[in-house]
Design a protein around this motif. Structure first.
Motif, PDB file in Angstrom:
ATOM      1  N   ILE A  49     -11.164   5.955 -37.866  1.00  0.00           N
ATOM      2  CA  ILE A  49     -10.866   4.591 -38.339  1.00  0.00           C
ATOM      3  C   ILE A  49     -11.114   4.518 -39.836  1.00  0.00           C
ATOM      4  O   ILE A  49     -10.242   4.115 -40.613  1.00  0.00           O
ATOM      5  N   LEU A  50     -12.294   4.942 -40.243  1.00  0.00           N
ATOM      6  CA  LEU A  50     -12.616   4.934 -41.669  1.00  0.00           C
ATOM      7  C   LEU A  50     -11.696   5.878 -42.439  1.00  0.00           C
ATOM      8  O   LEU A  50     -11.262   5.568 -43.550  1.00  0.00           O
ATOM      9  N   LEU A  83      -8.503   4.054 -43.060  1.00  0.00           N
ATOM     10  CA  LEU A  83      -8.639   2.988 -44.060  1.00  0.00           C
ATOM     11  C   LEU A  83      -8.770   3.551 -45.470  1.00  0.00           C
ATOM     12  O   LEU A  83      -8.399   2.896 -46.442  1.00  0.00           O
ATOM     13  N   ALA A  84      -9.282   4.767 -45.569  1.00  0.00           N
ATOM     14  CA  ALA A  84      -9.517   5.359 -46.889  1.00  0.00           C
ATOM     15  C   ALA A  84      -8.434   6.330 -47.316  1.00  0.00           C
ATOM     16  O   ALA A  84      -8.510   6.906 -48.390  1.00  0.00           O
ATOM     17  N   LYS A  85      -7.447   6.494 -46.490  1.00  0.00           N
ATOM     18  CA  LYS A  85      -6.475   7.570 -46.744  1.00  0.00           C
ATOM     19  C   LYS A  85      -5.737   7.425 -48.089  1.00  0.00           C
ATOM     20  O   LYS A  85      -5.636   6.325 -48.626  1.00  0.00           O
TER      21      LYS A  85
END
Lengths: 128, 128
Positions: free
Chosen positions: B121-122, B125-127
């Motif tokens: 998930i993180l 979101l940080a991709k």
DNA sequence: ATGGGGGTTCCCGTTGCTGGAGGGTCAAGC
DNA sequence: GCTTGACCCTCCAGCAACGGGAACCCCCAT
């Protein structure tokens, strides 16, 4: 990097970026002239926030997600719990909207939509 | 009828009823002591508003619906147009929510949800 | 020197209410 | 007559997540 460049890169309006600073989500540096000075890490965080918001997370959820992101010792369970809770809220909203949609669709279909005053939509709203 | 009785009958909080008066949706009479005095027609309008709001119409849409309801010469086409527009907005919102829901569901499924820090998930979101 | 395009802060407006402060009113019980 | 509690009133603040706009500063090119 100044604010308009960051806005272009992240797709967020400058106003939003200033707001995110105001509420403590990011802390860009300041140039001698008072202009905000964004580091790469600030831009990265803003992009993270933009994607979180696009998934419908509230600002407070975004704050928590960002904290988890920055915490190398986080447990993925905490992230998952947050996401699942949000997902449940989305499910609820969809259900509510679908119920409205169904009712409205029926009423709209029944309505002649001509010059006459008789209208099943109004009749339904006024019933009882 | 005083406000608490109307609140009970319509299911609307007294605060909301006062608010609806403030913005001109209803115009109840006043007793000599300053208390609001509701006629049957006021209660009827409030119930109409409550149902319109429950279908997701905005306050301004409700105002228009109420005006159409009161206008014996209305054309059902006008009501239908309003309802169709609102329906289209609901459709749009549902589509948006479903897209969020799909993305989130995928991410949540991929996430182990344990004590380890690795989290898809993180990562998403940080991709980039 | 002047113009244009940055940046800054600050404050109001949005939507649809909700909560609370501070105060008047009414009906009942003593 | 007095008090108590349940009403009612108005006004003001606040929520979420910004957006618009005023009033002002800064920098660079002509």
């Amino acid at each position: 990097m100044n604010i308009s460049e960051v806005a272009r890169e992240t797709g967020l309006p400058a106003k939003t970026i200033r707001y995110y600073e105001e509420i403590g989500l990011i802390k860009p540096l300041r140039d001698t002239n008072g202009y905000r000075l964004f580091r790469v890490s600030d831009v990265h965080k803003l992009a993270f926030l933009g994607r979180s918001r696009a998934l419908g997370f509230s600002i407070e959820d975004c704050r928590r997600l960002l904290a988890l992101y920055e915490d190398q010792c986080r447990a993925s369970a905490d992230v998952k719990a947050l996401a699942e809770e949000h997902l449940a809220q989305i499910d609820g909203k969809i259900a509510q909207l679908r119920s409205m949609q169904a009712t409205l669709r029926e009423l709209v279909e029944e309505c002649a939509g001509d010059r006459r005053p008789d209208c099943p939509i109004l009749r339904d709203l006024a019933k009882e």
